[in-house]
Design a protein around this motif. Structure first.
Motif, PDB file in Angstrom:
ATOM      1  N   VAL A 167      19.848 -12.774 -44.609  1.00 53.66           N
ATOM      2  CA  VAL A 167      19.064 -12.018 -45.793  1.00 53.66           C
ATOM      3  C   VAL A 167      18.943 -10.753 -45.357  1.00 53.66           C
ATOM      4  CG1 VAL A 167      16.707 -12.459 -46.530  1.00 53.66           C
ATOM      5  CG2 VAL A 167      17.676 -14.351 -45.658  1.00 53.66           C
ATOM      6  N   LEU A 168      19.120 -10.158 -46.565  1.00 53.99           N
ATOM      7  CA  LEU A 168      18.994  -8.792 -46.785  1.00 53.99           C
ATOM      8  C   LEU A 168      17.797  -8.518 -47.493  1.00 53.99           C
ATOM      9  CD1 LEU A 168      20.156  -5.977 -45.750  1.00 53.99           C
ATOM     10  CD2 LEU A 168      21.321  -5.902 -48.067  1.00 53.99           C
ATOM     11  N   VAL A 169      16.691  -8.153 -46.855  1.00 53.76           N
ATOM     12  CA  VAL A 169      15.376  -8.005 -47.462  1.00 53.76           C
ATOM     13  C   VAL A 169      15.285  -6.745 -47.867  1.00 53.76           C
ATOM     14  CG1 VAL A 169      13.091  -7.958 -47.344  1.00 53.76           C
ATOM     15  CG2 VAL A 169      14.416  -9.488 -45.764  1.00 53.76           C
ATOM     16  N   LEU A 170      15.323  -6.377 -49.534  1.00 51.07           N
ATOM     17  CA  LEU A 170      15.110  -5.084 -50.190  1.00 51.07           C
ATOM     18  C   LEU A 170      13.729  -4.673 -50.128  1.00 51.07           C
ATOM     19  CD1 LEU A 170      17.668  -6.328 -52.890  1.00 51.07           C
ATOM     20  CD2 LEU A 170      18.230  -5.378 -50.578  1.00 51.07           C
ATOM     21  N   GLY A 171      13.266  -3.717 -49.531  1.00 50.55           N
ATOM     22  CA  GLY A 171      12.061  -3.007 -49.483  1.00 50.55           C
ATOM     23  C   GLY A 171      11.719  -1.983 -50.545  1.00 50.55           C
ATOM     24  N   PRO A 172      10.946  -1.080 -50.545  1.00 47.15           N
ATOM     25  CA  PRO A 172      10.646  -0.109 -51.412  1.00 47.15           C
ATOM     26  C   PRO A 172      11.980   1.146 -51.551  1.00 47.15           C
ATOM     27  CG  PRO A 172       9.301   0.379 -49.418  1.00 47.15           C
ATOM     28  CD  PRO A 172      10.040  -0.804 -49.294  1.00 47.15           C
ATOM     29  N   GLY A 173      11.876   1.528 -52.589  1.00 47.11           N
ATOM     30  CA  GLY A 173      12.837   2.833 -52.846  1.00 47.11           C
ATOM     31  C   GLY A 173      13.938   2.426 -53.801  1.00 47.11           C
ATOM     32  N   ASN A 191      26.882 -19.139 -36.176  1.00 51.22           N
ATOM     33  CA  ASN A 191      28.396 -19.101 -35.488  1.00 51.22           C
ATOM     34  C   ASN A 191      28.858 -20.682 -35.359  1.00 51.22           C
ATOM     35  OD1 ASN A 191      28.456 -16.429 -34.935  1.00 51.22           O
ATOM     36  ND2 ASN A 191      27.608 -16.616 -32.792  1.00 51.22           N
ATOM     37  N   ALA A 192      27.992 -21.485 -36.105  1.00 51.34           N
ATOM     38  CA  ALA A 192      28.403 -22.898 -36.123  1.00 51.34           C
ATOM     39  C   ALA A 192      29.862 -22.965 -36.891  1.00 51.34           C
ATOM     40  CB  ALA A 192      27.430 -23.678 -37.001  1.00 51.34           C
ATOM     41  N   SER A 193      30.238 -22.069 -37.503  1.00 55.35           N
ATOM     42  CA  SER A 193      31.473 -22.147 -38.115  1.00 55.35           C
ATOM     43  C   SER A 193      31.947 -20.646 -38.484  1.00 55.35           C
ATOM     44  CB  SER A 193      31.547 -22.918 -39.361  1.00 55.35           C
ATOM     45  OG  SER A 193      32.807 -22.536 -40.539  1.00 55.35           O
ATOM     46  N   PRO A 194      33.143 -20.181 -38.455  1.00 54.08           N
ATOM     47  CA  PRO A 194      33.640 -18.761 -39.009  1.00 54.08           C
ATOM     48  C   PRO A 194      33.317 -18.697 -40.391  1.00 54.08           C
ATOM     49  CG  PRO A 194      35.603 -20.389 -38.604  1.00 54.08           C
ATOM     50  CD  PRO A 194      34.302 -21.112 -38.095  1.00 54.08           C
ATOM     51  N   TYR A 195      32.973 -19.512 -41.066  1.00 53.16           N
ATOM     52  CA  TYR A 195      32.598 -19.487 -42.651  1.00 53.16           C
ATOM     53  C   TYR A 195      31.127 -19.602 -42.851  1.00 53.16           C
ATOM     54  CZ  TYR A 195      37.608 -20.559 -42.306  1.00 53.16           C
ATOM     55  OH  TYR A 195      38.985 -20.530 -42.072  1.00 53.16           O
ATOM     56  N   ASN A 196      30.404 -19.477 -41.601  1.00 59.20           N
ATOM     57  CA  ASN A 196      28.979 -19.959 -41.860  1.00 59.20           C
ATOM     58  C   ASN A 196      27.919 -18.782 -42.045  1.00 59.20           C
ATOM     59  OD1 ASN A 196      27.380 -22.499 -42.459  1.00 59.20           O
ATOM     60  ND2 ASN A 196      26.247 -21.832 -40.380  1.00 59.20           N
ATOM     61  N   LEU A 197      28.501 -17.700 -42.283  1.00 57.90           N
ATOM     62  CA  LEU A 197      27.726 -16.332 -42.697  1.00 57.90           C
ATOM     63  C   LEU A 197      27.578 -16.596 -44.145  1.00 57.90           C
ATOM     64  CD1 LEU A 197      26.504 -13.635 -42.088  1.00 57.90           C
ATOM     65  CD2 LEU A 197      28.766 -12.518 -42.907  1.00 57.90           C
ATOM     66  N   ILE A 198      26.015 -16.916 -44.587  1.00 58.32           N
ATOM     67  CA  ILE A 198      25.835 -17.457 -46.103  1.00 58.32           C
ATOM     68  C   ILE A 198      24.770 -16.393 -46.388  1.00 58.32           C
ATOM     69  CG2 ILE A 198      25.249 -19.046 -47.675  1.00 58.32           C
ATOM     70  CD1 ILE A 198      25.946 -21.061 -45.619  1.00 58.32           C
ATOM     71  N   GLU A 199      24.982 -15.383 -47.411  1.00 55.19           N
ATOM     72  CA  GLU A 199      24.262 -14.265 -47.529  1.00 55.19           C
ATOM     73  C   GLU A 199      23.341 -14.401 -48.674  1.00 55.19           C
ATOM     74  OE1 GLU A 199      26.964 -10.865 -45.829  1.00 55.19           O
ATOM     75  OE2 GLU A 199      26.812 -11.106 -48.051  1.00 55.19           O
ATOM     76  N   GLN A 200      22.034 -14.001 -48.444  1.00 52.35           N
ATOM     77  CA  GLN A 200      21.047 -13.944 -49.738  1.00 52.35           C
ATOM     78  C   GLN A 200      20.368 -12.405 -49.748  1.00 52.35           C
ATOM     79  OE1 GLN A 200      18.834 -17.364 -50.863  1.00 52.35           O
ATOM     80  NE2 GLN A 200      16.928 -16.145 -51.151  1.00 52.35           N
ATOM     81  N   ASP A 201      19.976 -11.947 -50.845  1.00 54.41           N
ATOM     82  CA  ASP A 201      19.239 -10.937 -51.168  1.00 54.41           C
ATOM     83  C   ASP A 201      17.911 -11.068 -51.442  1.00 54.41           C
ATOM     84  OD1 ASP A 201      21.501  -9.493 -50.089  1.00 54.41           O
ATOM     85  OD2 ASP A 201      22.118  -8.968 -52.067  1.00 54.41           O
ATOM     86  N   GLN A 202      16.808 -10.563 -50.864  1.00 54.19           N
ATOM     87  CA  GLN A 202      15.436 -10.980 -51.117  1.00 54.19           C
ATOM     88  C   GLN A 202      14.764  -9.606 -51.440  1.00 54.19           C
ATOM     89  OE1 GLN A 202      14.359 -14.045 -51.359  1.00 54.19           O
ATOM     90  NE2 GLN A 202      12.404 -13.347 -52.023  1.00 54.19           N
ATOM     91  N   ASN A 203      14.264  -9.743 -52.831  1.00 57.50           N
ATOM     92  CA  ASN A 203      13.466  -8.576 -53.009  1.00 57.50           C
ATOM     93  C   ASN A 203      12.064  -8.560 -52.581  1.00 57.50           C
ATOM     94  OD1 ASN A 203      12.666  -6.335 -54.856  1.00 57.50           O
ATOM     95  ND2 ASN A 203      11.471  -7.696 -56.010  1.00 57.50           N
ATOM     96  N   ALA A 204      11.719  -7.474 -52.002  1.00 62.25           N
ATOM     97  CA  ALA A 204      10.321  -7.464 -51.503  1.00 62.25           C
ATOM     98  C   ALA A 204      10.067  -5.747 -51.818  1.00 62.25           C
ATOM     99  CB  ALA A 204      10.419  -7.755 -49.892  1.00 62.25           C
ATOM    100  N   SER A 205      10.096  -5.252 -52.804  1.00 59.08           N
ATOM    101  CA  SER A 205       9.808  -3.834 -53.240  1.00 59.08           C
ATOM    102  C   SER A 205       8.239  -3.367 -53.001  1.00 59.08           C
ATOM    103  CB  SER A 205      10.284  -3.616 -54.504  1.00 59.08           C
ATOM    104  OG  SER A 205       9.634  -4.328 -55.355  1.00 59.08           O
TER     105      SER A 205
END
Length: 296
Positions: A167-173, A191-205
């Motif tokens: 999770v990329l938490v997006l703060g102020p700016g 690391n459960a799988s080489p494909y298990n990097l599952i991303e989400q961006d979360q607004n927290a401005s």
């Protein structure tokens, strides 16, 4: 609900809410970035009580900077015990029960409203669970299994359909100057799988505190973790009878084929007919505190 059937039988049905509905009826009515909405760092069980105290309890007053008065007659809040993990975050203009449920589930804090008699009620928290730890190997162990003869129709499902591990938490700016905080699940999950990097961006401005931004990321990871669903119909026996050997909130062990699952009893439904009592349980896999930290 009143009904009369074709056979001229009369049926009366009553639907009622539990005492926790006293909490559901309130929202967190404090402006953002005030002491009423922004909490911590502090023990999660204390912060849950603070939110309830200030939005449904005796401090739910405009004189305490709440936008409207919201005191619930007869509702008191148990004393702070400072037992759970540290939490920091902010909630404004959100349903009170939903907000404290999110805090509690992530930090292993259960809660309830207890009737004290008359028109008096008390809100209480329980850590690390409402009931007793009855997992295999504990002094009070209770095992549900086919060989134990106390369950039938078992089903075990593992679902990773909605899993998020980064999770990329997006703060102020704005633009390249926007504050970002990366929070990832523990390495064993990623690391459960080489494909298990599952991303989400979360607004927290609206949040600029690092610990609170991390808490927001952790909350997303917890809600979007891989889920294990274990369902069965319990059979009441001389050694595993509801309200004698196990209760709401207990953690028990379930065995099915080659699967072992430790589950918390989240809800119990009792259906009564003329000569029979049927008990069904809502179960949730018991996991250690799902905690991640900010990464550079």
């Amino acid at each position: 609900q009143h009904q009369i059937t074709e056979a001229d039988s009369q049926i009366f049905t009553s639907y009622s809410r539990g005492l926790l509905d006293l909490i559901r009826r309130r929202s967190i009515r404090y402006y953002a970035d005030t002491d009423g909405s922004a909490k911590g760092p502090g023990p999660a069980d204390d912060i849950i009580k603070d939110y309830v105290r200030e939005n449904a309890g005796p401090l739910a007053l405009t004189s305490n900077n709440r936008v409207t008065d919201g005191v619930t007659p007869g509702l008191s809040i148990a004393a702070n015990l400072s037992q759970a993990a540290t939490y920091e975050g902010a909630d404004a203009w959100r349903n009170l029960l939903e907000a404290i449920t999110d805090i509690g589930e992530h930090n292993r804090v259960d809660f309830d409203v207890v009737w004290l008699g008359g028109d008096n009620f008390e809100f209480r928290t329980y850590w690390p669970q409402l009931g007793t730890d009855r997992r295999a190997g504990t002094p009070n162990q209770l095992i549900f299994g086919v060989t134990q003869g106390n369950l039938m129709n078992p089903s075990h499902t593992v679902s990773r359909t909605d899993e998020i591990t980064s999770v990329l938490v997006l703060g102020p700016g704005e633009g390249p100057l926007r504050d970002t905080t990366l929070v990832e699940a523990p390495p064993v999950v990623v690391n459960a799988s080489p494909y298990n990097l599952i991303e989400q961006d979360q607004n927290a401005s609206s949040e600029d505190r690092l610990a609170a931004l991390i808490a927001i990321g952790n909350q997303v990871l917890y809600e979007k973790r891989a889920l294990v669903n274990f369902t069965f119909q319990p059979i009441q026996t001389a050694y595993s009878a509801y309200h004698k050997h196990y209760f709401l909130g207990d953690i028990v062990t379930c065995l099915f084929a080659n699967v072992r699952s430790d589950v918390k009893i989240r809800a119990i439904t009792i259906a009564l007919s003329e000569n029979q009592e049927n008990i069904t349980m809502e179960l949730e896999e018991e996991t250690d505190n799902f905690e991640a930290t900010a990464l550079p």
